[in-house]
Scaffold this motif. Sequence first.
Motif, PDB file in Angstrom:
ATOM      1  N   UNK A  48       8.735  14.574  -2.232  1.00  0.00           N
ATOM      2  CA  UNK A  48       7.573  13.690  -2.153  1.00  0.00           C
ATOM      3  C   UNK A  48       7.073  13.317  -3.544  1.00  0.00           C
ATOM      4  N   UNK A  49       7.062  14.306  -4.454  1.00  0.00           N
ATOM      5  CA  UNK A  49       6.591  14.025  -5.811  1.00  0.00           C
ATOM      6  C   UNK A  49       7.548  13.064  -6.519  1.00  0.00           C
ATOM      7  N   UNK A  50       8.847  13.252  -6.313  1.00  0.00           N
ATOM      8  CA  UNK A  50       9.828  12.351  -6.919  1.00  0.00           C
ATOM      9  C   UNK A  50       9.619  10.916  -6.429  1.00  0.00           C
ATOM     10  N   UNK A  51       9.342  10.780  -5.126  1.00  0.00           N
ATOM     11  CA  UNK A  51       9.092   9.431  -4.586  1.00  0.00           C
ATOM     12  C   UNK A  51       7.814   8.840  -5.177  1.00  0.00           C
ATOM     13  N   UNK A  52       6.776   9.692  -5.294  1.00  0.00           N
ATOM     14  CA  UNK A  52       5.507   9.223  -5.866  1.00  0.00           C
ATOM     15  C   UNK A  52       5.693   8.793  -7.319  1.00  0.00           C
ATOM     16  N   UNK A  53       6.440   9.580  -8.062  1.00  0.00           N
ATOM     17  CA  UNK A  53       6.697   9.239  -9.467  1.00  0.00           C
ATOM     18  C   UNK A  53       7.504   7.942  -9.555  1.00  0.00           C
ATOM     19  N   UNK A  54       8.481   7.788  -8.660  1.00  0.00           N
ATOM     20  CA  UNK A  54       9.271   6.556  -8.646  1.00  0.00           C
ATOM     21  C   UNK A  54       8.409   5.332  -8.402  1.00  0.00           C
ATOM     22  N   UNK A  55       7.481   5.428  -7.424  1.00  0.00           N
ATOM     23  CA  UNK A  55       6.573   4.306  -7.140  1.00  0.00           C
ATOM     24  C   UNK A  55       5.652   4.033  -8.329  1.00  0.00           C
ATOM     25  N   UNK A  56       5.214   5.118  -8.987  1.00  0.00           N
ATOM     26  CA  UNK A  56       4.347   4.944 -10.155  1.00  0.00           C
ATOM     27  C   UNK A  56       5.081   4.216 -11.277  1.00  0.00           C
ATOM     28  N   UNK A  57       6.325   4.575 -11.489  1.00  0.00           N
ATOM     29  CA  UNK A  57       7.090   3.915 -12.549  1.00  0.00           C
ATOM     30  C   UNK A  57       7.299   2.425 -12.241  1.00  0.00           C
ATOM     31  N   UNK A  58       7.454   2.097 -10.958  1.00  0.00           N
ATOM     32  CA  UNK A  58       7.565   0.685 -10.578  1.00  0.00           C
ATOM     33  C   UNK A  58       6.274  -0.063 -10.890  1.00  0.00           C
ATOM     34  N   UNK A  59       5.131   0.566 -10.571  1.00  0.00           N
ATOM     35  CA  UNK A  59       3.842  -0.054 -10.874  1.00  0.00           C
ATOM     36  C   UNK A  59       3.678  -0.247 -12.374  1.00  0.00           C
ATOM     37  N   UNK A  60       4.062   0.779 -13.136  1.00  0.00           N
ATOM     38  CA  UNK A  60       3.948   0.677 -14.592  1.00  0.00           C
ATOM     39  C   UNK A  60       4.850  -0.434 -15.134  1.00  0.00           C
ATOM     40  N   UNK A  61       6.030  -0.577 -14.534  1.00  0.00           N
ATOM     41  CA  UNK A  61       6.937  -1.641 -14.959  1.00  0.00           C
ATOM     42  C   UNK A  61       6.359  -3.014 -14.629  1.00  0.00           C
ATOM     43  N   UNK A 111      -4.774  -6.319 -14.950  1.00  0.00           N
ATOM     44  CA  UNK A 111      -6.037  -5.581 -14.820  1.00  0.00           C
ATOM     45  C   UNK A 111      -6.175  -4.964 -13.422  1.00  0.00           C
ATOM     46  N   UNK A 112      -5.704  -5.691 -12.419  1.00  0.00           N
ATOM     47  CA  UNK A 112      -5.826  -5.193 -11.041  1.00  0.00           C
ATOM     48  C   UNK A 112      -4.951  -3.961 -10.815  1.00  0.00           C
ATOM     49  N   UNK A 113      -3.794  -3.930 -11.453  1.00  0.00           N
ATOM     50  CA  UNK A 113      -2.868  -2.801 -11.265  1.00  0.00           C
ATOM     51  C   UNK A 113      -3.305  -1.573 -12.060  1.00  0.00           C
ATOM     52  N   UNK A 114      -3.996  -1.769 -13.172  1.00  0.00           N
ATOM     53  CA  UNK A 114      -4.336  -0.674 -14.091  1.00  0.00           C
ATOM     54  C   UNK A 114      -5.047   0.507 -13.410  1.00  0.00           C
ATOM     55  N   UNK A 115      -6.116   0.291 -12.592  1.00  0.00           N
ATOM     56  CA  UNK A 115      -6.783   1.436 -11.949  1.00  0.00           C
ATOM     57  C   UNK A 115      -5.855   2.207 -11.009  1.00  0.00           C
ATOM     58  N   UNK A 116      -4.993   1.462 -10.299  1.00  0.00           N
ATOM     59  CA  UNK A 116      -4.049   2.123  -9.395  1.00  0.00           C
ATOM     60  C   UNK A 116      -3.090   3.017 -10.174  1.00  0.00           C
ATOM     61  N   UNK A 117      -2.647   2.524 -11.314  1.00  0.00           N
ATOM     62  CA  UNK A 117      -1.735   3.308 -12.152  1.00  0.00           C
ATOM     63  C   UNK A 117      -2.437   4.573 -12.648  1.00  0.00           C
ATOM     64  N   UNK A 118      -3.678   4.434 -13.065  1.00  0.00           N
ATOM     65  CA  UNK A 118      -4.436   5.593 -13.558  1.00  0.00           C
ATOM     66  C   UNK A 118      -4.604   6.637 -12.453  1.00  0.00           C
ATOM     67  N   UNK A 131      -1.319   8.337 -11.710  1.00  0.00           N
ATOM     68  CA  UNK A 131      -0.995   9.315 -12.744  1.00  0.00           C
ATOM     69  C   UNK A 131      -1.736  10.634 -12.511  1.00  0.00           C
ATOM     70  N   UNK A 132      -2.993  10.552 -12.096  1.00  0.00           N
ATOM     71  CA  UNK A 132      -3.764  11.761 -11.804  1.00  0.00           C
ATOM     72  C   UNK A 132      -3.155  12.513 -10.616  1.00  0.00           C
ATOM     73  N   UNK A 133      -2.765  11.743  -9.594  1.00  0.00           N
ATOM     74  CA  UNK A 133      -2.159  12.366  -8.410  1.00  0.00           C
ATOM     75  C   UNK A 133      -0.859  13.065  -8.780  1.00  0.00           C
ATOM     76  N   UNK A 134      -0.038  12.390  -9.574  1.00  0.00           N
ATOM     77  CA  UNK A 134       1.246  12.974  -9.981  1.00  0.00           C
ATOM     78  C   UNK A 134       1.026  14.247 -10.793  1.00  0.00           C
ATOM     79  N   UNK A 135       0.049  14.219 -11.690  1.00  0.00           N
ATOM     80  CA  UNK A 135      -0.246  15.414 -12.499  1.00  0.00           C
ATOM     81  C   UNK A 135      -0.674  16.586 -11.609  1.00  0.00           C
TER      82      UNK A 135
END
Length: 245
Positions: A49-62, A119-126, A129-133
């Motif tokens: 689950x964490x790997x999937x979450x990290x993968x989705x986060x990296x897509x958002x960051x990209x 700007x709209x994506x930035x809060x989601x990314x933040x 990142x907290x969830x992944x940590x």
Amino acid sequence: MAKQSIFGRISTLIRANVNALIDQAEDPQKMLDQLVRDYTNSIADAESAIAETIGNLRLLERDHQEDVQAAAEWGNKALAASRKADELRKAGNTTDADKFDNLAKIALQRQISEENEAKAIAPTIATQNEVVDKLKDGLNGMKQKLEQLKAKRSELLARAKTAEAQNKVHDAVKSIDVLDPTSELGRFEDKVRRQEALAAGKQELAASTLDAQFNALEDVGELTEVEARLAALKSGQPVQAAIEN
């Protein structure tokens, strides 16, 4: 919901008190074996689950990076179009200058659109990142708990084997206790003592019989001497002479 569920399971397992669970269990070893299996399976699920979450986060960051880069590119295009319009206007070509100014405006609109998306994506990314940590921390906590469980299981098995060995030694020593009059060794010793007493009795009896025989021989000798002296007296011979003869 899936991420929240995994995070909730991680938190529950980390808060579990291993010692309290052992105290409540009827068979601590079986309970620990089951806990080890549960933790191992939960860790595998959490890692997935964490790997999937990290993968989705990296897509958002990209995507965010692409929006930022696109905004910068449209800004450069707007600047280039505006400068071109200024050059044309200085040259007296107002018609073409207006066209380039319009292009600059279009580029600026696209720039603003890309900036807004970034700007709209930035809060989601933040937030992600907290969830992944937190998930990573929870996963590390689960792995530490798993090591504690394995260590506790090994300790319990070692203690059980030691107790079993001690009981076997105690039973073995008790079964051959030489001070126990009811033990097999005690009964054998008593039998040997009776045989020794019997042998001593036979020896004493044999010795007393031999003495009696020698005493009888001495008595016979004394009677023979008496008869010899009596015969000497009757013949008129001195006793001493008779003895010497």
